[in-house]
Design a protein around this motif. Structure first.
Motif, PDB file in Angstrom:
ATOM      1  N   LYS B  92      42.990  28.089  41.815  1.00 45.51           N
ATOM      2  CA  LYS B  92      42.540  29.438  41.496  1.00 45.51           C
ATOM      3  C   LYS B  92      42.952  29.836  40.079  1.00 45.51           C
ATOM      4  N   ARG B  96      40.827  30.934  36.803  1.00 39.46           N
ATOM      5  CA  ARG B  96      41.071  32.135  36.011  1.00 39.46           C
ATOM      6  C   ARG B  96      41.229  31.792  34.534  1.00 39.46           C
ATOM      7  N   ASP B 195      36.137  38.636  39.715  1.00 37.59           N
ATOM      8  CA  ASP B 195      36.062  38.796  41.169  1.00 37.59           C
ATOM      9  C   ASP B 195      35.067  37.820  41.788  1.00 37.59           C
ATOM     10  N   LYS B 198      36.418  34.414  42.007  1.00 39.38           N
ATOM     11  CA  LYS B 198      37.409  34.349  43.086  1.00 39.38           C
ATOM     12  C   LYS B 198      36.724  34.178  44.433  1.00 39.38           C
ATOM     13  N   GLU B 202      36.690  31.125  47.123  1.00 44.00           N
ATOM     14  CA  GLU B 202      37.138  31.273  48.514  1.00 44.00           C
ATOM     15  C   GLU B 202      36.149  30.562  49.441  1.00 44.00           C
TER      16      GLU B 202
END
Lengths: 219, 219, 219, 219
Positions: B92, B96, B195, B198, B202
């Motif tokens: 993750k 980023r 977002d 992300k 997921e």
DNA sequence: AATGAATGAGAGTTCATTCAT
DNA sequence: CATGAATGAACTCTCATTCAT
């Protein structure tokens, strides 16, 4: 069929032959690498004939965009005019249709990809066909926007800036398809593109559909 | 600072000046549209000087890829060597970091984008710098794969074809960023790229992390 | 040896080093193919240093001609000043010396070959060294002419246009050596160059020596 | 003559015009000194037209070699196929034909001169025309060799390495003509080139003809 | 004296486009 | 309608020479 008719048809065939040659070449190598000679050679016509049917190199590229767009617009129109279908379903159908289009007409994908980086000249030059393509692309997005507006009106969607969301919606699909277009390895772990698009849209639509209090989405 | 040192520095500066000019031009217009003359004019040097520092047009493009990759690799290295961090978190974080890279070094994005359509010449020519760039890009992916392997070893991830998943992971990020790169309208409805990345991850990671019985993912 | 002397000598050495590099390169590839960079690289000096010692590319080529000519002129001078030697023998000796020169200093051959096609620029540009070379080449022929004049005066040769015959004599030798220079296969049938030159000269000299009625040309 | 035919002819004429311009220029100044612009200017065509007819600078040079060789090969073929002619006579005739060729087509001499120093590029590049020229030059020598073989078979010549002697024979002629080419002063003392060639060949052939005991070499 | 970075005119070549036939 | 020869500006790249350090 009269001789005259046959001649006219023959002309159309020649025009199409040139376009097909260009389509395959542009698709494989890109705008700048392909020269007029390569197209005429592949099409089996002379340079002069090429310029008889197409004003210049930019024009034939735009023609391909036009042809590619026509096929896409047709498919999307059908979805939009579906009776008794929720706006959300329509949006999802539009996404599926675009994905199918990508699968069945891969040759056009790089060429039409509306938001993709187009050759500079294409942007600057404003010819007849150029305006047609721009108008067609614009109307395609307007068609999608109409679904959003419809959805707001019938209470499915929250109020929003429909034009911006339309663009975002299209960009999302475009981006996801491009993702697969570039590295077709998505299904390695059991996720295929169609599924990914569905899920991505769910996430997106979460922001625009009216939520019933019971619905909960945990992150 | 000695006279000699000042000179060497000046040379480096000039080299950089040319590179910067090329960076901006290539970024705005693309490889084929930009001519050597445009670069030299912008950099304020002569044609000969350009070729004194760079072997040819391809070489300077590769140099930009190299420079861009270096910045990215540095950032990702730092993440990978974080102590006491789960493999999932590392992945993750890598995402980023890539997003930040895109934000802070937008000039490089089109140029390095590893999977993007590169000029034909770039692929064919095998020069020294060309090999360096290829090796660097490859090692970047290898670094990411090492996180996956680590995760499998410490029981975080299920067994998988790590190399393929690595490529898919990168492609996913690349695609999503490209999505924003093309039409920066994502945040219109409150969803910003960070977002979206992300959430997309997921979804993806759902396929590779080991699920405890209690965990439930409803769609 | 003083430091000053050593420095002067060092300079001469550097000058010679450049010349030697140029000699080998020009000999192998020709005037146009060889660039200044190739010479400086081979000599291990900088571009600036090259231009410190030689005014330009033409100048170093002329310098090589000069150096090559010096060696040749020296050898031929020795023959001419031989005491108690017939003019005919001298001419034959000159031929032998030229042949030896070709054998021992092959590097110079293409470069000095006076009558050979020289780069156009060489002919047009009139620098100091250029004039020296021309004068030296001219005086070489004058030296040969002097043997002919001597031969006429002492009754060995018939009266003739000595300057024209001198040129012809030199051209004959030059042509025959070139013959071997290009395809060193003469001795395939047992005729080696030295012999061929001898015989060719016999044929030629038959036209200029005073024949006694009894003389018969055999062999 | 139809319009079409006139056009084709016109095209051929233009092609020839370019070739003629190149011929004269290359002949006078050499390969490296002549630029494409000089050729196009002299021929009165544009740069593009030049490249329409000739792939590049090397190609037109090779074309000149080809054209020059064709003329020569034709002449020599005629000699070789002469009926009721001794092999020795044929060889002498070939020499005479080559000399005539030199006299009548001096423009080609430097260009075709098979053994002469050719531009480096010419040797390395292997184009279609390049192979044709090489094959033609080779077959020219093979034709001459056939005369030697014939001569051995019919008892005129001694046994020998025919290929090597062929090369030597050609080199001898080439060298002697070059001798005259460089300084056309041979006839100053009444020896003209044709005679010199004859005599040189006599000397050479003395080594290869079968001598009857009675035979004596006089002249 | 020595360096080598900088220069820029000019090289060979390409290619979209025009136009006489 | 169709041809393809003709165009020439623009391209990438080279290299002899200069000059500040």
């Amino acid at each position: 069929m009269s001789i005259r008719a046959r001649t006219i048809e023959a002309k159309q065939q020649k025009r199409q032959k040139i376009l097909d040659a260009a389509k395959e070449l542009f698709f494989n190598k890109g705008y700048y690498v392909i020269g007029i000679d390569m197209i005429t050679e592949k099409a089996g016509v002379s340079t002069g004939t090429f310029y008889h049917y197409y004003k210049n190199k930019i024009e034939i590229y735009k023609s391909l965009q036009n042809e590619g767009l026509d096929i896409l617009v047709d498919s999307i129109m059908k979805v939009i005019s579906l009776p008794r279908t929720s706006s959300l379903t329509k949006l999802k159908e539009i996404a599926r249709v675009y994905f199918r289009y990508y699968n069945d007409h891969r040759e056009y994908f790089d060429i039409i990809s509306i938001l993709s980086a187009t050759p500079d000249e294409l942007k600057e030059t404003q010819t007849e066909i150029s305006r047609i393509v721009d108008r067609k692309a614009h109307s395609l997005l307007k068609m999608i926007e109409s679904v959003l507006i419809e959805g707001i009106e019938n209470g499915e969607f929250v109020s929003m800036n429909t034009w911006k969301v339309t663009n975002m919606f299209w960009g999302l699909m475009d981006g996801l398809i491009l993702l697969e277009h570039r590295n077709n390895t998505l299904n390695v772990i059991g996720v295929d593109l169609e599924d990914l698009i569905k899920q991505a849209l769910e996430i997106t639509f979460f922001g625009i559909v009216k939520h019933k209090p019971s619905e909960n989405r945990k992150k």
